[in-house]
Scaffold this active site. Structure first.
Site, PDB file in Angstrom:
ATOM      1  N   ASP A 265       4.029   9.942   7.948  1.00 40.37           N
ATOM      2  CA  ASP A 265       4.344   9.380   6.882  1.00 40.37           C
ATOM      3  C   ASP A 265       5.277  10.113   6.083  1.00 40.37           C
ATOM      4  O   ASP A 265       5.399  11.500   6.188  1.00 40.37           O
ATOM      5  CB  ASP A 265       3.321   8.930   6.298  1.00 40.37           C
ATOM      6  CG  ASP A 265       3.622   8.111   4.928  1.00 40.37           C
ATOM      7  OD1 ASP A 265       4.482   7.338   4.892  1.00 40.37           O
ATOM      8  OD2 ASP A 265       2.934   8.323   3.824  1.00 40.37           O
TER       9      ASP A 265
ATOM     10  N   ASP B 169       6.703  10.050   2.333  1.00 42.52           N
ATOM     11  CA  ASP B 169       6.474  10.254   1.019  1.00 42.52           C
ATOM     12  C   ASP B 169       4.674  10.528   0.673  1.00 42.52           C
ATOM     13  O   ASP B 169       3.641   9.844   1.380  1.00 42.52           O
ATOM     14  CB  ASP B 169       6.542   8.802  -0.118  1.00 42.52           C
ATOM     15  CG  ASP B 169       7.105   9.219  -1.355  1.00 42.52           C
ATOM     16  OD1 ASP B 169       7.221  10.650  -1.567  1.00 42.52           O
ATOM     17  OD2 ASP B 169       7.156   8.473  -2.371  1.00 42.52           O
TER      18      ASP B 169
ATOM     19  N   GLY C 290       1.775   3.739   0.067  1.00 43.86           N
ATOM     20  CA  GLY C 290       1.510   3.460   1.190  1.00 43.86           C
ATOM     21  C   GLY C 290       1.656   1.909   1.725  1.00 43.86           C
ATOM     22  O   GLY C 290       1.803   1.397   2.753  1.00 43.86           O
ATOM     23  N   VAL C 291       2.325   1.011   0.507  1.00 42.99           N
ATOM     24  CA  VAL C 291       2.430  -0.529   0.909  1.00 42.99           C
ATOM     25  C   VAL C 291       4.041  -0.804   0.653  1.00 42.99           C
ATOM     26  O   VAL C 291       4.661   0.008   0.053  1.00 42.99           O
ATOM     27  CB  VAL C 291       1.569  -1.275  -0.051  1.00 42.99           C
ATOM     28  CG1 VAL C 291       0.018  -0.968   0.004  1.00 42.99           C
ATOM     29  CG2 VAL C 291       2.193  -1.044  -1.547  1.00 42.99           C
TER      30      VAL C 291
ATOM     31  N   ARG D   7       7.574  -2.586  -0.369  1.00 42.47           N
ATOM     32  CA  ARG D   7       8.218  -2.773  -1.650  1.00 42.47           C
ATOM     33  C   ARG D   7       7.730  -4.304  -2.326  1.00 42.47           C
ATOM     34  O   ARG D   7       7.510  -4.205  -3.359  1.00 42.47           O
ATOM     35  CB  ARG D   7       9.815  -2.694  -1.447  1.00 42.47           C
ATOM     36  CG  ARG D   7      10.598  -2.683  -2.817  1.00 42.47           C
ATOM     37  CD  ARG D   7      11.881  -2.832  -2.312  1.00 42.47           C
ATOM     38  NE  ARG D   7      12.257  -1.799  -1.608  1.00 42.47           N
ATOM     39  CZ  ARG D   7      13.505  -1.656  -0.939  1.00 42.47           C
ATOM     40  NH1 ARG D   7      14.404  -2.596  -0.951  1.00 42.47           N
ATOM     41  NH2 ARG D   7      13.768  -0.775   0.166  1.00 42.47           N
TER      42      ARG D   7
ATOM     43  N   SER E 299       9.596   2.778   4.015  1.00 44.91           N
ATOM     44  CA  SER E 299      10.674   2.991   2.938  1.00 44.91           C
ATOM     45  C   SER E 299      12.006   2.680   3.976  1.00 44.91           C
ATOM     46  O   SER E 299      12.101   3.516   5.029  1.00 44.91           O
ATOM     47  CB  SER E 299      10.644   4.203   2.499  1.00 44.91           C
ATOM     48  OG  SER E 299      11.764   4.288   1.827  1.00 44.91           O
ATOM     49  N   LYS E 300      12.835   1.889   3.614  1.00 44.40           N
ATOM     50  CA  LYS E 300      14.232   1.758   4.148  1.00 44.40           C
ATOM     51  C   LYS E 300      14.916   2.889   3.848  1.00 44.40           C
ATOM     52  O   LYS E 300      16.238   2.993   4.340  1.00 44.40           O
ATOM     53  CB  LYS E 300      14.764   0.183   3.583  1.00 44.40           C
ATOM     54  CG  LYS E 300      14.135  -0.839   4.339  1.00 44.40           C
ATOM     55  CD  LYS E 300      14.676  -2.114   3.697  1.00 44.40           C
ATOM     56  CE  LYS E 300      14.055  -3.447   4.253  1.00 44.40           C
ATOM     57  NZ  LYS E 300      14.635  -4.657   3.922  1.00 44.40           N
ATOM     58  N   ASN E 301      14.614   3.717   2.723  1.00 45.92           N
ATOM     59  CA  ASN E 301      15.432   4.774   2.231  1.00 45.92           C
ATOM     60  C   ASN E 301      15.029   6.046   3.151  1.00 45.92           C
ATOM     61  O   ASN E 301      15.666   7.138   2.629  1.00 45.92           O
ATOM     62  CB  ASN E 301      15.246   4.761   0.941  1.00 45.92           C
ATOM     63  CG  ASN E 301      15.535   4.000   0.070  1.00 45.92           C
ATOM     64  OD1 ASN E 301      16.883   3.354  -0.048  1.00 45.92           O
ATOM     65  ND2 ASN E 301      14.822   3.379  -0.829  1.00 45.92           N
TER      66      ASN E 301
ATOM     67  N   ASP F 136      -1.089   9.966   3.968  1.00 48.27           N
ATOM     68  CA  ASP F 136      -1.930  10.356   2.508  1.00 48.27           C
ATOM     69  C   ASP F 136      -2.263   9.039   1.991  1.00 48.27           C
ATOM     70  O   ASP F 136      -2.907   9.113   0.876  1.00 48.27           O
ATOM     71  CB  ASP F 136      -0.846  10.967   1.692  1.00 48.27           C
ATOM     72  CG  ASP F 136       0.139  10.075   1.080  1.00 48.27           C
ATOM     73  OD1 ASP F 136       0.527   9.304   1.780  1.00 48.27           O
ATOM     74  OD2 ASP F 136       0.420  10.327  -0.064  1.00 48.27           O
TER      75      ASP F 136
END
Length: 215
Positions: A8, A10, A46-47, A49, A116-118, A170
């Protein structure tokens, strides 16, 4: 035997938690929702947007249409991307680069599985992209964690069956997704002991024996 590790992003490799919080807080304030707190932000770990937006909107009686919600989520992401322009390798968590380099030396394939798309931008701005073999992110999936899609896509990109992959997470939703994918898991971060993962460590810096974990 584990041949690929899927991280993962972030909270595992980098920390942009404060940027997410500031972006959601800015949106909440604009909507007249002044009770959005860091505790609420913790629930967004973890969820997706859209699921994160629902946590913000819990604090208002106004009912938004799906179209309005999409626009609000996009506005939050615009705020977040503004903050990301200042991102550099200072956001990389302790032990992350060393771990990636060590796994590469061991011949282990390295993937990232993040909703995340980022993700590609973050990996590039933090200097982690050269360490990563394949990326599975919000641009590749239609279902968010705890659905296993993001990890199954990562495994497919790595050319590995699910049982040969280990997920590092996490968040509870991520560990659930790993289990649903049929993958072993390593929990890190502040809640590592409570997530029900196969293996546990406070952070990547504390993992001493990858050989044993990977079999």
């Amino acid at each position: 035997m584990i041949k690929g590790v899927i991280f993962d992003l972030d909270g595992v490799l980098v920390s942009t938690d404060e940027m997410h919080y500031q972006a959601w807080k800015r949106l909440a304030d604009q909507l007249g929702i002044f009770g959005f707190t860091r505790k609420d932000n913790e629930r967004q770990r973890g969820v997706s947007r859209m699921a994160s937006l629902e946590i913000v909107l819990e604090k208002t009686d106004r009912v938004y249409t799906e179209e309005e919600k999409v626009k609000l989520a996009e506005k939050k992401n615009d705020y977040y991307k503004e903050l990301l322009q200042k991102l550099d390798d200072g956001a990389v968590l302790k032990g992350a680069k060393e771990t990636l380099a060590k796994l590469r030396e061991m011949g282990v394939l390295i993937g990232v599985g993040s909703v995340s798309k980022n993700t590609p931008m973050i990996l590039e701005k933090t200097g982690l992209l050269p360490y990563i073999d394949k990326v599975s992110c919000g641009l590749d999936i239609t279902k968010s964690k705890p659905d296993p899609e993001v990890f199954l896509v990562a495994a497919k990109k790595l050319g590995l069956p699910a049982e040969e992959c280990l997920v590092v997470e996490d968040a509870a939703a991520g560990i659930q997704a790993a289990k649903a994918a049929g993958m072993k898991s390593l929990a890190v971060g502040p809640y590592y002991e409570k997530l029900g993962a196969t293996y546990q460590a406070p952070g990547l810096y504390a993992v001493n024996d990858w050989k044993e974990m990977l079999g």
